[in-house]
Design a protein around this motif. Structure first.
Motif, PDB file in Angstrom:
ATOM      1  N   ARG A  16       8.718   3.597 -43.651  1.00  0.00           N
ATOM      2  CA  ARG A  16       9.293   4.240 -42.452  1.00  0.00           C
ATOM      3  C   ARG A  16       8.419   5.671 -42.051  1.00  0.00           C
ATOM      4  NH1 ARG A  16      15.866   3.949 -41.580  1.00  0.00           N
ATOM      5  NH2 ARG A  16      15.952   1.602 -41.678  1.00  0.00           N
ATOM      6  N   TRP A  17       7.947   6.207 -43.451  1.00  0.00           N
ATOM      7  CA  TRP A  17       7.409   7.561 -42.939  1.00  0.00           C
ATOM      8  C   TRP A  17       5.908   7.043 -42.556  1.00  0.00           C
ATOM      9  CZ3 TRP A  17       2.732   8.355 -45.703  1.00  0.00           C
ATOM     10  CH2 TRP A  17       2.529   7.447 -46.709  1.00  0.00           C
ATOM     11  N   VAL A  18       5.370   6.045 -42.793  1.00  0.00           N
ATOM     12  CA  VAL A  18       3.969   5.695 -42.523  1.00  0.00           C
ATOM     13  C   VAL A  18       4.040   5.274 -41.150  1.00  0.00           C
ATOM     14  CG1 VAL A  18       2.309   3.612 -42.619  1.00  0.00           C
ATOM     15  CG2 VAL A  18       3.305   4.693 -44.840  1.00  0.00           C
ATOM     16  N   LEU A  19       5.378   4.422 -40.591  1.00  0.00           N
ATOM     17  CA  LEU A  19       5.212   4.396 -39.221  1.00  0.00           C
ATOM     18  C   LEU A  19       5.263   5.449 -38.381  1.00  0.00           C
ATOM     19  CD1 LEU A  19       7.685   1.283 -39.641  1.00  0.00           C
ATOM     20  CD2 LEU A  19       5.200   1.262 -39.100  1.00  0.00           C
ATOM     21  N   ALA A  20       6.153   6.420 -38.784  1.00  0.00           N
ATOM     22  CA  ALA A  20       6.550   7.981 -38.020  1.00  0.00           C
ATOM     23  C   ALA A  20       4.860   8.510 -38.016  1.00  0.00           C
ATOM     24  CB  ALA A  20       7.481   8.696 -38.886  1.00  0.00           C
ATOM     25  N   ALA A  21       4.214   8.543 -39.107  1.00  0.00           N
ATOM     26  CA  ALA A  21       2.906   9.294 -39.196  1.00  0.00           C
ATOM     27  C   ALA A  21       1.953   8.693 -38.358  1.00  0.00           C
ATOM     28  CB  ALA A  21       2.349   9.374 -40.632  1.00  0.00           C
ATOM     29  N   ALA A  22       2.108   7.168 -38.260  1.00  0.00           N
ATOM     30  CA  ALA A  22       1.178   6.529 -37.326  1.00  0.00           C
ATOM     31  C   ALA A  22       1.764   6.869 -35.756  1.00  0.00           C
ATOM     32  CB  ALA A  22       1.385   5.069 -37.549  1.00  0.00           C
ATOM     33  N   GLY A  23       2.847   6.816 -35.435  1.00  0.00           N
ATOM     34  CA  GLY A  23       3.186   7.221 -34.172  1.00  0.00           C
ATOM     35  C   GLY A  23       2.654   8.630 -33.933  1.00  0.00           C
ATOM     36  N   LEU A  24       2.983   9.470 -34.557  1.00  0.00           N
ATOM     37  CA  LEU A  24       2.676  10.945 -34.396  1.00  0.00           C
ATOM     38  C   LEU A  24       1.128  11.186 -34.234  1.00  0.00           C
ATOM     39  CD1 LEU A  24       3.544  13.921 -34.243  1.00  0.00           C
ATOM     40  CD2 LEU A  24       2.918  14.121 -36.800  1.00  0.00           C
ATOM     41  N   GLY A  25       0.157  10.302 -34.888  1.00  0.00           N
ATOM     42  CA  GLY A  25      -1.161  10.392 -34.745  1.00  0.00           C
ATOM     43  C   GLY A  25      -1.518   9.867 -33.527  1.00  0.00           C
ATOM     44  N   THR A  26      -0.820   8.713 -33.126  1.00  0.00           N
ATOM     45  CA  THR A  26      -1.011   8.020 -31.716  1.00  0.00           C
ATOM     46  C   THR A  26      -0.833   8.970 -30.422  1.00  0.00           C
ATOM     47  OG1 THR A  26      -0.508   5.853 -32.645  1.00  0.00           O
ATOM     48  CG2 THR A  26      -0.496   6.152 -30.233  1.00  0.00           C
ATOM     49  N   VAL A  27       0.434   9.715 -30.584  1.00  0.00           N
ATOM     50  CA  VAL A  27       0.749  10.596 -29.571  1.00  0.00           C
ATOM     51  C   VAL A  27      -0.286  11.885 -29.554  1.00  0.00           C
ATOM     52  CG1 VAL A  27       2.540  12.328 -28.956  1.00  0.00           C
ATOM     53  CG2 VAL A  27       3.170  10.072 -29.769  1.00  0.00           C
ATOM     54  N   PHE A  28      -0.868  12.272 -30.932  1.00  0.00           N
ATOM     55  CA  PHE A  28      -1.856  13.487 -30.922  1.00  0.00           C
ATOM     56  C   PHE A  28      -2.957  13.065 -30.199  1.00  0.00           C
ATOM     57  CE2 PHE A  28      -5.410  15.140 -33.143  1.00  0.00           C
ATOM     58  CZ  PHE A  28      -5.067  16.470 -32.984  1.00  0.00           C
ATOM     59  N   LEU A  29      -3.361  11.652 -30.278  1.00  0.00           N
ATOM     60  CA  LEU A  29      -4.653  11.202 -29.645  1.00  0.00           C
ATOM     61  C   LEU A  29      -4.374  10.818 -27.995  1.00  0.00           C
ATOM     62  CD1 LEU A  29      -5.814   8.906 -32.345  1.00  0.00           C
ATOM     63  CD2 LEU A  29      -6.948  11.025 -31.826  1.00  0.00           C
ATOM     64  N   LEU A  30      -3.390  10.660 -27.730  1.00  0.00           N
ATOM     65  CA  LEU A  30      -3.206  10.127 -26.349  1.00  0.00           C
ATOM     66  C   LEU A  30      -2.478  11.300 -25.484  1.00  0.00           C
ATOM     67  CD1 LEU A  30      -1.275   6.714 -26.728  1.00  0.00           C
ATOM     68  CD2 LEU A  30      -3.709   7.062 -26.164  1.00  0.00           C
ATOM     69  N   LEU A  31      -1.907  12.248 -25.847  1.00  0.00           N
ATOM     70  CA  LEU A  31      -1.598  13.450 -25.189  1.00  0.00           C
ATOM     71  C   LEU A  31      -2.885  14.292 -24.384  1.00  0.00           C
ATOM     72  CD1 LEU A  31       1.370  15.297 -27.197  1.00  0.00           C
ATOM     73  CD2 LEU A  31       1.377  14.138 -24.691  1.00  0.00           C
ATOM     74  N   PRO A  32      -3.792  14.599 -25.000  1.00  0.00           N
ATOM     75  CA  PRO A  32      -4.822  15.096 -24.241  1.00  0.00           C
ATOM     76  C   PRO A  32      -5.398  14.200 -23.317  1.00  0.00           C
ATOM     77  CG  PRO A  32      -5.388  15.566 -26.714  1.00  0.00           C
ATOM     78  CD  PRO A  32      -4.115  14.303 -26.602  1.00  0.00           C
ATOM     79  N   LEU A  33      -5.565  12.927 -23.440  1.00  0.00           N
ATOM     80  CA  LEU A  33      -5.948  11.871 -22.317  1.00  0.00           C
ATOM     81  C   LEU A  33      -4.823  11.936 -21.299  1.00  0.00           C
ATOM     82  CD1 LEU A  33      -7.235   8.825 -24.391  1.00  0.00           C
ATOM     83  CD2 LEU A  33      -8.580  10.906 -23.744  1.00  0.00           C
ATOM     84  N   ALA A  34      -3.726  11.894 -21.710  1.00  0.00           N
ATOM     85  CA  ALA A  34      -2.689  12.118 -20.336  1.00  0.00           C
ATOM     86  C   ALA A  34      -2.723  13.352 -19.703  1.00  0.00           C
ATOM     87  CB  ALA A  34      -1.345  11.868 -20.976  1.00  0.00           C
TER      88      ALA A  34
END
Length: 263
Positions: free
Chosen positions: A6-24
């Motif tokens: 689960r921690w891998v999924l959580a870290a992957a989700g955090l990384g995705t948000v980190f990349l998408l937030l500036p674009l948003a």
């Protein structure tokens, strides 16, 4: 189906948000009411046109220079091979502005080749040619890496069989090697084009910022940021859209598989 912690999924989700937030965030800041006028102003269109033209020429140079380099690195054994590979890949880790300064002291009037070029009546620094050279310098490793990786993945068995059957080196290269690595070549060319399109530091140091001559779209965005924030945001979104298309094309070419070897 493979299970992940689960921690891998959580870290992957955090990384995705980190990349998408500036674009948003940049999308939310766009003045949509003035978007078309902002990106179609005279200076914006000139910068976009220059970027597309120079990136296209630079990508062709990357292919012409990068494919032979990748072939040498992937297929030949020679002393100093690791050093050559390190030097070829150096622009990947070198700050682009340093690369621009190095190019300036190579091709500028007071540079290593400046005197010879001046005698021939050729001036490269602060010209459109300088933009092309700067973009090629920073993008070439992307092409080399993609093609070299494709060559190593393909192996040499088909080339060896063709040579055993009497095919010459040129025939083997044209009918066996190139078709085998075509997806990697296409992916590398697309990535090189994207890198050329987004190049800023080396271009500014080596070519300057002359409207219609050396002011590419990234330079135009940087200048607009000081005077017209709405225009800078609108042009930035254009580059983001182009980058999304480029990444999609690169992924598609990588996933297309290896083409059949020509008979």
């Amino acid at each position: 189906m493979i299970q992940l912690p689960r921690w891998v999924l959580a870290a992957a989700g955090l990384g995705t948000v980190f990349l998408l937030l500036p674009l948003a965030a940049i999308t939310a800041e766009v003045n949509w009411g003035q978007f078309i006028p902002l990106i179609t102003s005279e200076s914006s269109l000139a910068a976009l046109s220059l970027s597309l033209r120079t990136a296209t020429v630079s990508t062709l140079l990357c292919v012409l220079l990068g494919v032979p380099l990748a072939l040498v690195l992937a297929r030949l054994r020679f002393p100093g091979k690791r050093l050559v590979r390190a030097l070829v890949l150096l622009p990947l880790v070198l700050p682009p502005v340093v690369g621009g300064i190095a190019l300036l002291y190579t091709f500028g009037r007071q540079g290593l080749l400046g005197g010879v070029l001046d005698v021939l009546g050729i001036q490269i620094a602060f010209s459109t040619t300088a933009v092309v050279l700067a973009q090629t310098f920073v993008a070439l490793p992307f092409l080399v890496l993609s093609v070299e990786g494709a060559l190593r993945t393909a192996g040499t068995r088909y080339e060896a069989v063709a040579a055993t059957l009497g095919a010459g080196p040129g025939t083997v290269l044209r009918r066996v090697t190139v078709p085998l690595v075509l997806p990697g070549l296409a992916s590398g060319a697309v990535l090189s084009f994207a890198r050329c399109l987004g190049e800023f530091g080396a271009t500014l140091a080596f070519a300057g910022s002359l409207e219609g001559v050396t002011r590419t779209l990234p330079l135009e965005i940087y200048l607009q940021r000081e005077t017209d924030a709405d225009a800078a945001v609108a042009l930035s979104l254009v580059l983001v859209a182009v980058a999304v298309v480029v990444v999609g094309l690169s992924y598609r070419s990588t996933s297309a598989g290896t083409p059949a070897v020509r008979q």
